[in-house]
Design a protein around this motif. Structure first.
Motif, PDB file in Angstrom:
ATOM      1  N   LEU A  38     -21.902   3.820  23.548  1.00 61.11           N
ATOM      2  CA  LEU A  38     -20.858   4.376  24.406  1.00 61.11           C
ATOM      3  C   LEU A  38     -20.145   5.565  23.756  1.00 61.11           C
ATOM      4  O   LEU A  38     -20.057   6.652  24.346  1.00 61.11           O
ATOM      5  N   GLU A  39     -19.643   5.394  22.547  1.00 55.64           N
ATOM      6  CA  GLU A  39     -18.904   6.476  21.893  1.00 55.64           C
ATOM      7  C   GLU A  39     -19.806   7.652  21.551  1.00 55.64           C
ATOM      8  O   GLU A  39     -19.427   8.822  21.746  1.00 55.64           O
ATOM      9  N   THR A  40     -21.001   7.366  21.065  1.00 56.44           N
ATOM     10  CA  THR A  40     -21.918   8.429  20.665  1.00 56.44           C
ATOM     11  C   THR A  40     -22.265   9.334  21.836  1.00 56.44           C
ATOM     12  O   THR A  40     -22.317  10.562  21.710  1.00 56.44           O
ATOM     13  N   ASN A  41     -22.494   8.737  23.008  1.00 55.33           N
ATOM     14  CA  ASN A  41     -22.862   9.558  24.160  1.00 55.33           C
ATOM     15  C   ASN A  41     -21.692  10.402  24.648  1.00 55.33           C
ATOM     16  O   ASN A  41     -21.878  11.560  25.048  1.00 55.33           O
ATOM     17  N   ILE A  42     -20.487   9.850  24.617  1.00 51.99           N
ATOM     18  CA  ILE A  42     -19.311  10.639  25.007  1.00 51.99           C
ATOM     19  C   ILE A  42     -19.146  11.819  24.053  1.00 51.99           C
ATOM     20  O   ILE A  42     -18.863  12.948  24.474  1.00 51.99           O
ATOM     21  N   PRO A 102     -23.503   2.870  30.368  1.00 50.02           N
ATOM     22  CA  PRO A 102     -24.036   3.403  29.109  1.00 50.02           C
ATOM     23  C   PRO A 102     -25.548   3.268  28.990  1.00 50.02           C
ATOM     24  O   PRO A 102     -26.163   3.911  28.146  1.00 50.02           O
ATOM     25  N   ASN A 103     -26.163   2.443  29.837  1.00 44.65           N
ATOM     26  CA  ASN A 103     -27.614   2.251  29.790  1.00 44.65           C
ATOM     27  C   ASN A 103     -28.356   3.058  30.859  1.00 44.65           C
ATOM     28  O   ASN A 103     -29.541   2.829  31.110  1.00 44.65           O
ATOM     29  N   ALA A 104     -27.665   3.993  31.475  1.00 43.31           N
ATOM     30  CA  ALA A 104     -28.262   4.787  32.553  1.00 43.31           C
ATOM     31  C   ALA A 104     -29.447   5.609  32.047  1.00 43.31           C
ATOM     32  O   ALA A 104     -29.447   6.116  30.926  1.00 43.31           O
ATOM     33  N   LYS A 105     -30.468   5.722  32.918  1.00 42.58           N
ATOM     34  CA  LYS A 105     -31.646   6.547  32.624  1.00 42.58           C
ATOM     35  C   LYS A 105     -31.972   7.400  33.847  1.00 42.58           C
ATOM     36  O   LYS A 105     -32.021   6.890  34.962  1.00 42.58           O
ATOM     37  N   HIS A 106     -32.162   8.691  33.615  1.00 43.57           N
ATOM     38  CA  HIS A 106     -32.536   9.585  34.701  1.00 43.57           C
ATOM     39  C   HIS A 106     -34.060   9.646  34.832  1.00 43.57           C
ATOM     40  O   HIS A 106     -34.789   9.220  33.938  1.00 43.57           O
TER      41      HIS A 106
END
Length: 242
Positions: free
Chosen positions: A180-184, A124-128
């Motif tokens: 987590l939920e917000t990004n999904i 959930p903390n991934a950054k591109h």
């Protein structure tokens, strides 16, 4: 009554009970799968052994018409996520939200799961890597600017591009996408827009494949056909759970 006769009678009764038990078990239909049971072996034995157990449960579940599709999807989503993490609480939370928002936005839950796996491996903390892109400065892209932006979270969502659509769903900041939920929810929303509200790209096999290419950013070969590397990678991940 002598001892020998008593033992004979007890032996006969025991045999009758065992046979009755076996017959009842053979004729019993399992109507549901408790995927949250502590006895469910998500991480017991090898991956091959886990998959064999899950396959058997899925086959059993298909004999039950009530909620069989949802139960099977839940199992497959959990199996796919479990390749990336052994945290049971995280697996359950991810699965719950994936099923919820795939239903809400009319998406295949396994495709949504595979996109999240591809984008972040469920981090959930991934950054591109930051990139400079065109972004809307007004609704419906009536005014456009350029900005360095960064895709973040489970689905690699770029807030600045989807700001107005996300705001309608009560997602008001890039920071909130680390939830987590917000990004999904955001990922599912974007995929649904590309799937159900955008014209299917030429040379694609389905609206879903077209949506996946748009989600990544459409790239074309020298003949003008879309390059399908991203969609193929997502489908490869998806198929690994089947």
């Amino acid at each position: 009554m002598n001892i020998k006769k008593t033992l004979t009678i007890l032996t006969s009764i025991t045999s009758l009970i065992i046979n009755l038990s076996v017959n009842l078990s053979a004729n019993t239909t399992i109507t549901s799968i408790d995927v949250n049971s502590p006895k469910y072996p998500w991480h017991c034995g090898s991956i091959k052994e886990q998959n064999k157990i899950i396959d058997n449960q899925i086959k059993t579940n298909t004999t039950n018409n009530t909620n069989s599709t949802n139960s099977t999807n839940t199992l497959l989503v959990k199996r796919l996520i479990s390749v990336y993490t052994s945290d049971k609480n995280k697996i359950n939370k991810l699965t719950k939200h994936i099923i919820k928002y795939s239903n809400k936005y009319n998406l295949d839950p396994l495709t949504l799961t595979a996109v999240l796996a591809k984008e972040s491996s469920f981090n959930p903390n991934a950054k591109h890597t930051p990139v400079i892109v065109k972004i809307p400065l007004a609704k419906n892209w009536t005014k456009i600017g350029t900005k360095e932006v960064q895709a973040v979270g489970l689905g690699g969502v770029i807030y600045e591009i989807w700001k107005y659509e996300l705001n309608k769903e009560k997602i008001y900041s890039r920071k909130s996408l680390y939830n987590l939920e917000t990004n999904i929810k955001a990922t599912a929303l974007i995929l649904s827009i590309y799937t159900h509200k955008r014209k299917q790209l030429k040379y694609t096999k389905s609206k879903e494949e077209s949506a996946l290419l748009r989600y990544y950013g459409v790239m074309r070969d020298n003949k003008g056909k879309p390059i399908k590397t991203y969609a193929n990678a997502v489908y490869k991940i998806k198929l690994s759970s089947l």
